[in-house]
Design a protein around this motif. Structure first.
Motif, PDB file in Angstrom:
ATOM      1  N   VAL A  64       4.165  10.480  -6.641  1.00 32.74           N
ATOM      2  CA  VAL A  64       5.189  10.875  -7.674  1.00 32.74           C
ATOM      3  C   VAL A  64       4.492  11.205  -8.945  1.00 32.74           C
ATOM      4  O   VAL A  64       4.858  12.201  -9.659  1.00 32.74           O
ATOM      5  N   ALA A  65       3.511  10.408  -9.327  1.00 27.68           N
ATOM      6  CA  ALA A  65       2.778  10.676 -10.581  1.00 27.68           C
ATOM      7  C   ALA A  65       2.075  12.017 -10.518  1.00 27.68           C
ATOM      8  O   ALA A  65       2.019  12.773 -11.512  1.00 27.68           O
ATOM      9  N   ASP A  66       1.480  12.350  -9.377  1.00 24.31           N
ATOM     10  CA  ASP A  66       0.769  13.623  -9.223  1.00 24.31           C
ATOM     11  C   ASP A  66       1.728  14.779  -9.371  1.00 24.31           C
ATOM     12  O   ASP A  66       1.413  15.831  -9.954  1.00 24.31           O
TER      13      ASP A  66
ATOM     14  N   ASN B 193       0.827  -1.215   0.000  1.00 22.27           N
ATOM     15  CA  ASN B 193       0.000   0.000   0.000  1.00 22.27           C
ATOM     16  C   ASN B 193       0.856   1.258   0.000  1.00 22.27           C
ATOM     17  O   ASN B 193       0.551   2.250  -0.691  1.00 22.27           O
ATOM     18  N   LEU B 194       1.923   1.216   0.788  1.00 21.92           N
ATOM     19  CA  LEU B 194       2.805   2.391   0.831  1.00 21.92           C
ATOM     20  C   LEU B 194       3.487   2.608  -0.524  1.00 21.92           C
ATOM     21  O   LEU B 194       3.699   3.752  -0.980  1.00 21.92           O
ATOM     22  N   THR B 195       3.868   1.519  -1.175  1.00 22.06           N
ATOM     23  CA  THR B 195       4.514   1.634  -2.502  1.00 22.06           C
ATOM     24  C   THR B 195       3.551   2.248  -3.506  1.00 22.06           C
ATOM     25  O   THR B 195       3.916   3.136  -4.305  1.00 22.06           O
ATOM     26  N   VAL B 196       2.313   1.754  -3.489  1.00 20.72           N
ATOM     27  CA  VAL B 196       1.301   2.303  -4.411  1.00 20.72           C
ATOM     28  C   VAL B 196       1.061   3.773  -4.119  1.00 20.72           C
ATOM     29  O   VAL B 196       0.969   4.629  -5.040  1.00 20.72           O
ATOM     30  N   ALA B 197       0.963   4.114  -2.854  1.00 28.07           N
ATOM     31  CA  ALA B 197       0.728   5.510  -2.489  1.00 28.07           C
ATOM     32  C   ALA B 197       1.899   6.386  -2.935  1.00 28.07           C
ATOM     33  O   ALA B 197       1.711   7.514  -3.431  1.00 28.07           O
ATOM     34  N   HIS B 198       3.110   5.861  -2.745  1.00 26.84           N
ATOM     35  CA  HIS B 198       4.295   6.626  -3.164  1.00 26.84           C
ATOM     36  C   HIS B 198       4.280   6.873  -4.670  1.00 26.84           C
ATOM     37  O   HIS B 198       4.588   7.982  -5.163  1.00 26.84           O
ATOM     38  N   MET B 199       3.950   5.830  -5.436  1.00 27.73           N
ATOM     39  CA  MET B 199       3.901   5.966  -6.890  1.00 27.73           C
ATOM     40  C   MET B 199       2.836   6.962  -7.301  1.00 27.73           C
ATOM     41  O   MET B 199       3.034   7.761  -8.253  1.00 27.73           O
TER      42      MET B 199
END
Length: 248
Positions: free
Chosen positions: A243-245, A234-240
């Motif tokens: 970054v995308a935003d 979940n943290l990895t997805v949130a980080h990605m």
């Protein structure tokens, strides 16, 4: 001939009686009886003592009869044993049976003879009181438990002359004691068995408790691992996403 008799006399009809011993000796002269010599001696004290002894003996015999206690008298000089009717009944003897010390020992249970003989010898050698409990054979292979007590009496020279005592039938008491002992042993055996059962169940409960603890620890470890993996993803997805935003 010389005559001896005892008479009772009193000073008056209402006075106390006195006992007198009278001895009459003929007086003879040249083959002819010419008179008599009379010797008087008061024996009131002796007769009173004899009367008191007789009354005490009667009371003792009555008490022994009421309590079913048998009395015996062993003449050590001729090895003859005399006994009351209660004693003979307790020992399983008839009214005409005569017996001595060896006859008595032969009637005892073999397992009790040595201990009883040792008790007798100890009383005779030490001039002490005697106490023994033994089994005696009756008719039809029946046995009876006897509790015996006695005392050695000595003569003027200090030699043992007689052995007197009493016997009591304690069969009922001994049977109750044996039954109580058997119940006590049964309870001890039951207690030992219960202890073994409790120990076995306690060991099983300890194993079960240890297994439950190990299972709980395993489940906690698996849950922690799952939480860690899921949280990391979940943290990895949130980080990605962050970054995308920023790039947009």
């Amino acid at each position: 001939k010389t005559q001896a008799l005892e008479i009772r006399v009193s000073a008056n009809a209402s006075g106390p009686e006195r006992y007198m011993s009278v001895s009459i000796y003929p007086v003879e002269h040249e083959g002819t009886i010419t008179g008599a010599s009379v010797l008087l001696a008061e024996i009131s004290d002796r007769r009173k003592t004899e009367c008191d002894v007789r009354h005490e003996t009667e009371r003792l015999m009555l008490a022994c009869e009421a309590a079913n206690i048998g009395l015996w008298y062993w003449n050590l000089r001729n090895d003859h044993i005399e006994s009351t009717s209660e004693c003979r009944e307790i020992l399983g003897l008839s009214a005409t049976d005569t017996f001595n010390y060896d006859d008595f020992l032969n009637r005892l249970h073999p397992d009790d003879r040595e201990a009883t003989a040792q008790a007798v010898e100890a009383a005779l050698s030490g001039r002490t009181d005697y106490h023994a409990t033994y089994r005696i054979f009756l008719a039809e292979n029946r046995m009876r438990w006897i509790d015996a007590r006695g005392r050695v009496f000595v003569d003027a020279n200090g030699e043992a002359s007689c052995f007197m005592g009493a016997v009591v039938d304690v069969t009922d008491l001994k049977e109750k004691e044996v039954n109580l002992q058997a119940k006590s042993e049964a309870l001890l055996t039951l207690n030992d068995n219960l202890t073994e059962v409790v120990d076995a169940r306690t060991a099983k409960l300890q194993l079960l408790s240890q297994s439950l603890i190990e299972l709980a620890e395993k489940e906690k470890a698996e849950l922690a691992r799952e939480l860690h993996d899921e949280l990391g993803a979940n943290l990895t997805v949130a980080h990605m996403e962050v970054v995308a935003d920023r790039k947009s």
